[in-house]
Design a protein around this motif. Structure first.
Motif, short mmCIF file in Angstrom:
data_model
loop_
_atom_site.label_atom_id
_atom_site.label_comp_id
_atom_site.label_asym_id
_atom_site.label_seq_id
_atom_site.Cartn_x
_atom_site.Cartn_y
_atom_site.Cartn_z
N TYR A 25 122.52 -11.27 42.93
CA TYR A 25 122.42 -11.02 41.49
C TYR A 25 123.63 -11.61 40.77
O TYR A 25 123.49 -12.32 39.76
CB TYR A 25 122.34 -9.51 41.23
CG TYR A 25 122.37 -9.13 39.78
CD1 TYR A 25 121.20 -8.95 39.07
CD2 TYR A 25 123.58 -8.94 39.11
CE1 TYR A 25 121.23 -8.60 37.72
CE2 TYR A 25 123.62 -8.60 37.77
CZ TYR A 25 122.45 -8.42 37.09
OH TYR A 25 122.48 -8.08 35.75
N THR A 29 123.72 -14.93 38.15
CA THR A 29 124.26 -14.78 36.80
C THR A 29 125.38 -15.77 36.54
O THR A 29 125.40 -16.45 35.50
CB THR A 29 124.77 -13.33 36.60
OG1 THR A 29 123.67 -12.43 36.82
CG2 THR A 29 125.33 -13.14 35.21
N GLU A 33 125.53 -19.04 33.92
CA GLU A 33 126.59 -19.14 32.91
C GLU A 33 127.33 -20.48 32.99
O GLU A 33 127.80 -21.00 31.98
CB GLU A 33 127.60 -17.99 33.07
CG GLU A 33 127.05 -16.65 32.67
CD GLU A 33 127.98 -15.49 33.05
OE1 GLU A 33 129.06 -15.73 33.65
OE2 GLU A 33 127.62 -14.34 32.75
N GLN A 75 116.90 -11.86 39.49
CA GLN A 75 117.78 -12.14 38.36
C GLN A 75 117.50 -13.53 37.78
O GLN A 75 117.47 -13.71 36.57
CB GLN A 75 119.25 -12.01 38.78
CG GLN A 75 120.24 -12.38 37.72
CD GLN A 75 120.22 -11.49 36.47
OE1 GLN A 75 119.37 -10.63 36.29
NE2 GLN A 75 121.15 -11.73 35.58
N ILE A 79 116.66 -14.74 33.81
CA ILE A 79 117.60 -15.56 33.02
C ILE A 79 117.26 -17.05 33.01
O ILE A 79 117.99 -17.83 32.42
CB ILE A 79 119.05 -15.34 33.49
CG1 ILE A 79 119.24 -15.77 34.94
CG2 ILE A 79 119.46 -13.88 33.29
CD1 ILE A 79 120.68 -15.68 35.46
#
Length: 82
Positions: A25, A29, A33, A75, A79
Motif C-alpha cells: 500500500y 502510494t 506521488e 491501492q 489511485i
C-alpha cells in the motif's frame, strides 16, 4: 504521438520480503506521488530473503506471500497506478 511510461520493475514489500521497509500500500502510494505509471512487485519467495515463517502451513504461506501484491493492487486501483 509517442507516449512513454514510467514503471518500477523490481520492488519488494514488507509483507513478504525481509529487506523491504514499506508495505505494498505504501509503495503504491509513494510511486504514484513520484509520477510512476505502474509498479512490478518482485517479493522474495520462500527460499530467499523472506520474512514469512517457514513453519507455517503452505496455504497460509502463500496467502502471506501474496499480501503485499494484493495491498499494492488495491491501492493502485484507487489511485490509478498499474
Amino acid at each position: 504521438m509517442k507516449r512513454t511510461y514510467k514503471y518500477e520493475t523490481h520492488m519488494h514489500t514488507s509483507e513478504a520480503s525481509a529487506c523491504a521497509k514499506c508495505s505494498g500500500y505504501e509503495m503504491a502510494t509513494k510511486y504514484k506521488e513520484m509520477g510512476y505509471d505502474g509498479i512490478i512487485i518482485t517479493d522474495h519467495f520462500f527460499n530467499g530473503n523472506t520474512c514469512i515463517p517457514r513453519n507455517m502451513p503452505w496455504e497460509e504461506r502463500i496467502e502471506r506471500f501474496s499480501q503485499g501484491y494484493e495491498n499494492a493492487l488495491e491501492q493502485g486501483a484507487k489511485i490509478g497506478l498499474k
